[in-house]
Design an enzyme around this catalytic site. Structure first.
Site, PDB file in Angstrom:
ATOM      1  N   PHE A 137       0.063   3.624  -9.995  1.00  0.00           N
ATOM      2  CA  PHE A 137      -0.198   4.704  -9.040  1.00  0.00           C
ATOM      3  C   PHE A 137       0.931   4.760  -8.030  1.00  0.00           C
ATOM      4  O   PHE A 137       1.264   3.760  -7.401  1.00  0.00           O
ATOM      5  CB  PHE A 137      -1.529   4.491  -8.311  1.00  0.00           C
ATOM      6  CG  PHE A 137      -1.830   5.592  -7.328  1.00  0.00           C
ATOM      7  CD1 PHE A 137      -2.154   6.870  -7.772  1.00  0.00           C
ATOM      8  CD2 PHE A 137      -1.774   5.368  -5.961  1.00  0.00           C
ATOM      9  CE1 PHE A 137      -2.414   7.902  -6.866  1.00  0.00           C
ATOM     10  CE2 PHE A 137      -2.031   6.395  -5.054  1.00  0.00           C
ATOM     11  CZ  PHE A 137      -2.354   7.660  -5.510  1.00  0.00           C
ATOM     12  N   ASP A 221       7.783  -0.335  -6.021  1.00  0.00           N
ATOM     13  CA  ASP A 221       6.870   0.325  -5.092  1.00  0.00           C
ATOM     14  C   ASP A 221       6.035  -0.764  -4.419  1.00  0.00           C
ATOM     15  O   ASP A 221       5.125  -1.327  -5.026  1.00  0.00           O
ATOM     16  CB  ASP A 221       5.995   1.312  -5.893  1.00  0.00           C
ATOM     17  CG  ASP A 221       4.942   2.013  -5.030  1.00  0.00           C
ATOM     18  OD1 ASP A 221       4.608   1.494  -3.947  1.00  0.00           O
ATOM     19  OD2 ASP A 221       4.435   3.062  -5.470  1.00  0.00           O
ATOM     20  N   LYS A 250       2.225   2.428   4.201  1.00  0.00           N
ATOM     21  CA  LYS A 250       0.959   1.800   4.601  1.00  0.00           C
ATOM     22  C   LYS A 250       1.056   0.797   5.768  1.00  0.00           C
ATOM     23  O   LYS A 250       1.049   1.186   6.921  1.00  0.00           O
ATOM     24  CB  LYS A 250       0.324   1.126   3.385  1.00  0.00           C
ATOM     25  CG  LYS A 250      -0.275   2.116   2.379  1.00  0.00           C
ATOM     26  CD  LYS A 250      -1.035   1.397   1.302  1.00  0.00           C
ATOM     27  CE  LYS A 250      -1.655   2.287   0.266  1.00  0.00           C
ATOM     28  NZ  LYS A 250      -2.930   2.867   0.636  1.00  0.00           N
TER      29      LYS A 250
HETATM   30  C1  LIG Z   1       1.397   1.605  -4.830  1.00  0.00           C
HETATM   31  C2  LIG Z   1       1.213   2.893  -4.094  1.00  0.00           C
HETATM   32  N1  LIG Z   1       2.205   3.799  -4.124  1.00  0.00           N
HETATM   33  C3  LIG Z   1       2.093   4.970  -3.477  1.00  0.00           C
HETATM   34  C4  LIG Z   1       0.950   5.295  -2.774  1.00  0.00           C
HETATM   35  C5  LIG Z   1       0.858   6.623  -2.076  1.00  0.00           C
HETATM   36  O1  LIG Z   1       0.932   6.425  -0.700  1.00  0.00           O
HETATM   37  P1  LIG Z   1       0.404   7.569   0.286  1.00  0.00           P
HETATM   38  O2  LIG Z   1      -1.072   7.671   0.094  1.00  0.00           O
HETATM   39  O3  LIG Z   1       0.797   7.075   1.656  1.00  0.00           O
HETATM   40  O4  LIG Z   1       1.108   8.823  -0.068  1.00  0.00           O
HETATM   41  C6  LIG Z   1      -0.099   4.384  -2.733  1.00  0.00           C
HETATM   42  C7  LIG Z   1      -1.352   4.724  -2.011  1.00  0.00           C
HETATM   43  O5  LIG Z   1      -2.403   4.178  -2.241  1.00  0.00           O
HETATM   44  C8  LIG Z   1       0.029   3.147  -3.403  1.00  0.00           C
HETATM   45  O6  LIG Z   1      -0.951   2.242  -3.398  1.00  0.00           O
END
Ligand SMILES: Cc1ncc(COP(=O)(O)O)c(C=O)c1O
Length: 393
Positions: A137, A221, A250
Site C-alpha cells: 500500500f 516507503d 505520518k
Molecule cells: C506504507 C504507506 N505508504 C503510503 C501511505 C499513504 O499515506 P497518506 O495516507 O498520508 O497519503 C500509507 C498510509 O497508510 C502507508 O501506510
C-alpha cells in the site's frame, strides 16, 4: 440540524469515502483520548502511526504555538529556518548524508507521487519498468494507487499511470525481475496496511544488491514504519542497507500533515528545477513542529523505547494463550496480531467497548501502533483492556 446526533450530521455532510466513524473524539493527552460523552480510551493506534509523541505533547504544543505566532507560511519562493533545519536533520537521520536532498510535501501519498516522478527520471536506455510488491500500500492518489499492490482499490479509477508491475515478496521473484530495464523498485519494509506483514529474511539486502548491480532506484516507503516506530529511525536500518530514496510522512509531524522524499547519492541529481512543487510543502509551521517531534524522539531515545515496549507487548499478547491468536508479526511498536479466525472486526469492536483503540487491518489481523512514548502504566492498562476484549469473544 445541529440538534441531530453527530452520527447523522456526519452522514449527511461528509463524503462517503470511508466507513462510518467509531466514535467522536474531542480531546487527547499522552496515550489517552476522550469522546464527547467523556469516555476514556487507551489509544494504541495513534492515528495510524502518526501521533509519535501521543496527544497534546507539551513540546509539540509549544513548537506549534511559537511558530504560528511568528510566521506560518511563505510559499516556495522563500526559505525559512525550520525548513532548512528539518532538511539537514532528515539527511542525517536517514543516512543520506552530504549527498542527500529533501523534497517536502503534505502526506504519504504525495511523497510517493514525488518518488514516482523520480523513478520516471531514471530513464536511460530502455529503462521504463517500475516494480512494486503484491499487497503493498502506497496511498490513494493516482500514482500511489498504481504503485499499490491492491487491485480492488484501483479498479474503479482505471486507467492509473502505467508501467508498474507487481511481484511476489520473495527473493526468487526479485531475482527474476530486476534487470537493466527497471527504473525503480518500490517496497514497504513491513506491509502495514496488509496486516503488518514482514518481508522474508534477506529480502532487503538482496534488493539492495540487485538494484545497485542494475542501476535501479531502490525506493523504500517508510511512511508507516519510519521515524523510530520499528525500534530504529528507519526499518531499513535493521537490514543494514541504505535506499536510493525513502518516503516519509505520518509519525514525522506528530499530528500535523507533512511528508518528505529524501534522495541518496546519484538519485539526488535526477530532479531539475521546475519539475515538482506544492504550495504548502515544508512550510515553517509544519517543519518547526516536525523538528520538535524528531528532537524529542532523539533526546529521549524513543527508538529504544519502541523496541523494548514492542517486545513487552509481544510477550503479553502471546501470554494470553488464546486459541484465537496465531502469531504476532512486525517490529517495535508496529505489531500485527494474526488471528486463527476472521474475527478482527469483532475483536476491534470489543476492544473499543473496553476502552482500547486498536485496528482491524483485515479480517484476520489486528494492528497495534501506540505512541512511541508508551510506558509501564499504559502497557499494563493494555494488558487489562485487551484481555477483557479477548475474553468477551
Ligand atoms: C506504507 C504507506 N505508504 C503510503 C501511505 C499513504 O499515506 P497518506 O495516507 O498520508 O497519503 C500509507 C498510509 O497508510 C502507508 O501506510
Amino acid at each position: 440540524m445541529t440538534d441531530q446526533p453527530w452520527q447523522n450530521r456526519f452522514a449527511d455532510s461528509m463524503m462517503r469515502t470511508f466507513s462510518p466513524p467509531l466514535a467522536m473524539l474531542v480531546r487527547g493527552e499522552g496515550c489517552y483520548v476522550w469522546d464527547e460523552l467523556g469516555t476514556q480510551y487507551l489509544d494504541f493506534l495513534a492515528g495510524i502511526a502518526v501521533n509519535s509523541l501521543g496527544h497534546a505533547h507539551p513540546e509539540v504544543v509549544a513548537a506549534v504555538t511559537k511558530q504560528i505566532s511568528t510566521i506560518s507560511h511563505v510559499s516556495n519562493y522563500f526559505a525559512t529556518p525550520p525548513q532548512i533545519e528539518l532538511a539537514e536533520r532528515l539527511k542525517r537521520i536517514t543516512g543520506a548524508g552530504d549527498e542527500g536532498r529533501v523534497y517536502f510535501c503534505n502526506s504519504g501519498a504525495e511523497a510517493n507521487e514525488a518518488a514516482f516522478k523520480l523513478a520516471r527520471l531514471n530513464n536511460t536506455g530502455h529503462r521504463n519498468r517500475i516494480i512494486s510488491l503484491h499487497d503493498s500500500f502506497h496511498g490513494r492518489t493516482m500514482g500511489a494507487l498504481a504503485l499499490s499492490g491492491k487491485p480492488h482499490m484501483r479498479e474503479a479509477f482505471e486507467p492509473v499511470p502505467g508501467g508498474v508491475e507487481h511481484i511476489d515478496s520473495t527473493i526468487k521473484a526479485l531475482e527474476a525481475t530486476i534487470d537493466n530495464t527497471v527504473a525503480a523498485l518500490f517496497l514497504e519494509p513491513v506491509k502495514g496496511e496488509a496486516g503488518v506483514i514482514d518481508l522474508p529474511d534477506g529480502f532487503l539486502k538482496r534488493a539492495r544488491e540487485l538494484c545497485t548491480e542494475h542501476g535501479v532506484l531502490l525506493i523504500i516507503d517508510e511512511i508507516q514504519t519510519g521515524i523510530a516506530r520499528t525500534g530504529a529511525w528507519f526499518a531499513y536500518n535493521h537490514a543494514e542497507i541504505l535506499p536510493d530514496a525513502v518516503t516519509i510522512a505520518k509519525g514525522m509531524g506528530g499530528g500535523v500533515p507533512i511528508g518528505a522524499l529524501v534522495t541518496f547519492g546519484w538519485a539526488s541529481d535526477l530532479f531539475r528545477r521546475g519539475q515538482h512543487g506544492s504550495t504548502f510543502a515544508g512550510n515553517p509551521l509544519v517543519t518547526a513542529t516536525a523538528n520538535a517531534v524528531l528532537g524529542v524522539i532523539e533526546r529521549d531515545d524513543l527508538a529504544a523505547n519502541a523496541f523494548r515496549r514492542g517486545q513487552q507487548l509481544r510477550e503479553i499478547i502471546l501470554g494470553f494463550h488464546s486459541p484465537l491468536i496465531e502469531e504476532v508479526r512486525g517490529r517495535g511498536l508496529l505489531l500485527g496480531v494474526g488471528l486463527t479466525e476472521p474475527v478482527a472486526l469483532k475483536l476491534g469492536a470489543a476492544a473499543l467497548a473496553n476502552g482500547l483503540i486498536v485496528n482491524a487491518a483485515n479480517e484476520t489481523s489486528i494492528r497495534i501502533a501506540p505512541p512511541l512514548i508508551v510506558g509501564d502504566a499504559e502497557i499494563a492498562d493494555f494488558q487489562v483492556r485487551f484481555g477483557r476484549a479477548l475474553a468477551s469473544l
